[in-house]
Design an enzyme around this catalytic site. Structure first.
Site, PDB file in Angstrom:
ATOM      1  N   ILE A  13       5.086 -15.036   1.171  1.00 29.79           N
ATOM      2  CA  ILE A  13       4.558 -16.091   0.301  1.00 29.79           C
ATOM      3  C   ILE A  13       5.344 -16.138  -1.002  1.00 29.79           C
ATOM      4  O   ILE A  13       5.676 -17.225  -1.505  1.00 29.79           O
ATOM      5  CB  ILE A  13       3.063 -15.859   0.031  1.00 29.79           C
ATOM      6  CG1 ILE A  13       2.267 -15.959   1.332  1.00 29.79           C
ATOM      7  CG2 ILE A  13       2.531 -16.867  -0.987  1.00 29.79           C
ATOM      8  CD1 ILE A  13       0.809 -15.545   1.197  1.00 29.79           C
ATOM      9  N   TYR A 152      -8.730  -2.885   2.854  1.00 27.87           N
ATOM     10  CA  TYR A 152      -7.858  -3.920   2.294  1.00 27.87           C
ATOM     11  C   TYR A 152      -8.696  -4.997   1.606  1.00 27.87           C
ATOM     12  O   TYR A 152      -8.461  -5.353   0.441  1.00 27.87           O
ATOM     13  CB  TYR A 152      -7.013  -4.547   3.405  1.00 27.87           C
ATOM     14  CG  TYR A 152      -6.435  -5.893   3.060  1.00 27.87           C
ATOM     15  CD1 TYR A 152      -5.463  -6.022   2.064  1.00 27.87           C
ATOM     16  CD2 TYR A 152      -6.857  -7.050   3.721  1.00 27.87           C
ATOM     17  CE1 TYR A 152      -4.933  -7.266   1.739  1.00 27.87           C
ATOM     18  CE2 TYR A 152      -6.324  -8.294   3.409  1.00 27.87           C
ATOM     19  CZ  TYR A 152      -5.366  -8.400   2.416  1.00 27.87           C
ATOM     20  OH  TYR A 152      -4.851  -9.627   2.092  1.00 27.87           O
ATOM     21  N   LYS A 156      -9.216  -6.086  -2.555  1.00 27.84           N
ATOM     22  CA  LYS A 156      -9.019  -7.444  -3.060  1.00 27.84           C
ATOM     23  C   LYS A 156     -10.261  -7.943  -3.805  1.00 27.84           C
ATOM     24  O   LYS A 156     -10.161  -8.588  -4.851  1.00 27.84           O
ATOM     25  CB  LYS A 156      -8.665  -8.391  -1.910  1.00 27.84           C
ATOM     26  CG  LYS A 156      -7.243  -8.224  -1.398  1.00 27.84           C
ATOM     27  CD  LYS A 156      -6.234  -8.638  -2.445  1.00 27.84           C
ATOM     28  CE  LYS A 156      -4.854  -8.818  -1.882  1.00 27.84           C
ATOM     29  NZ  LYS A 156      -3.899  -9.329  -2.883  1.00 27.84           N
TER      30      LYS A 156
END
Length: 342
Positions: A13, A152, A156
């Site tokens: 990205i 994970y 976040k």
């Protein structure tokens, strides 16, 4: 010329976003550690294509004490887009410490630097995995997100909470964007599209989890990049009266907002595989397997808030996006199809 600091600039990205910023006339400082989580040569190739007077590459870890602070002090970025992270659900089970260091400590370093040298707007990448065990779909930013299914995802969501506290305490405008299963050319080798395409072209079976009974809101990379670029100008403001419009995730006490970036369309995994078969002209041999630990059976974004803020909604069809990835893969890797890769 305005300056944008992009972390994770050699990532999938990050590369595409830096490319867009450079085309739009920004000066870009790109920070990336070039870690060996996957093929470093792919990351190096991405960075090499960004080379030019307006792009300043910096090799280093976002969690390294003082590094981000020094970049803020030297370059005084107008905008910060934080994409650097340790990604992947399965790997977070094998090596959770790398997620703690990169995703949480790294975010702390970013927030502390912004506290010292406030940018106009910070945009930090979160994930659709933050919705965790939620079963009510499509996901809305105002839904509770309290039951993450992987470490994970937990890191976040912790970053979202950390950012909110800094936005509240120091009046830092922050947008958290949760993206949904991003795919496209120059994608990550650990993601399904890359692995499936490679296996199909080599005549090898593909691992299909939950026996194919999965849905994903596949978001094409160009759509994601365009959405982030538009969100740069949608700077959140602290509500003076604490009143937030219906449907807006803006905090009542901080210039902090969460925004979904997704295609607003849940696609069956088997239909995604069919798109790969159509693009390659080859059939996939399916190895049906149970659900992976930490994974979820479906994701689906409500992108109404994104459209309200930017007048844009992602919409690239999966068949079109997959075809573009397969064309890139064949051009870049030159595989000996139905045999070993060259």
């Amino acid at each position: 010329m305005q300056t944008v600091l992009v972390t994770g600039s050699a990532g999938f990205i990050g590369y595409h976003f830096c490319k867009r910023l450079l085309a739009d006339g920004f000066r870009v400082v790109g920070l990336d550690a070039l870690t060996d989580y996957y093929d470093i040569s792919l990351k190096e190739a991405r960075h090499a294509m960004l080379a030019g007077e307006a792009f300043t590459p910096v090799i280093g870890r976002v969690e390294e004490p003082g590094l981000v602070m020094s970049l803020f002090e030297e370059h005084r970025p107008d905008y910060v887009v934080h994409l650097a992270a340790q990604a992947g659900v399965r790997y977070s089970i094998e090596n959770p410490r790398s997620y703690l260091e990169s995703n949480i400590t790294g975010a702390f370093e970013i927030l502390e630097a912004a506290r010292a040298y406030p940018p106009t707007h910070m945009l930090l990448a979160s994930t659709s995995s933050a919705y965790g065990a939620n079963t009510q779909m499509p996901y809305r930013e105002t839904d509770k997100a309290d039951h993450q299914m992987s470490f994970y995802a937990a890191t976040k969501k912790a970053m979202e909470n950390m950012a909110h506290s800094y936005a509240h305490l120091f009046d830092l405008p922050i947008t958290m964007f949760r993206f949904f299963t991003v795919y496209g050319p120059w994608g990550r080798p650990d993601m399904a599209l890359f692995k499936f395409t490679k296996a199909v072209l080599e005549g090898k079976p593909i691992d299909v989890y939950n026996h194919g009974d999965m849905k994903r809101d596949f978001t094409y990379i160009d759509d994601l990049v365009h959405a982030i670029r538009l969100l740069m100008n949608a700077v959140p403001e602290r509500p003076q009266d604490g009143i937030v419009p219906d449907g807006d995730s803006l905090s009542p006490v901080a210039p902090h907002r969460v925004v979904n970036i997704g295609n607003s369309n849940a696609v069956q995994l088997l239909d995604f595989i069919a798109a790969i078969e159509a693009a390659t002209g080859m059939s996939a041999t399916r190895n049906l397997m149970p659900m992976q630990p930490g994974d979820v059976p479906a994701t689906w974004a409500d992108a109404t808030l994104l459209q309200t803020l930017t007048d844009y909604r992602p919409g690239t069809d999966v068949a079109e996006g997959v075809a573009k990835f397969v064309a890139w893969y064949r051009d870049y890797y030159r595989p000996n199809e139905a045999g070993a890769s060259s």
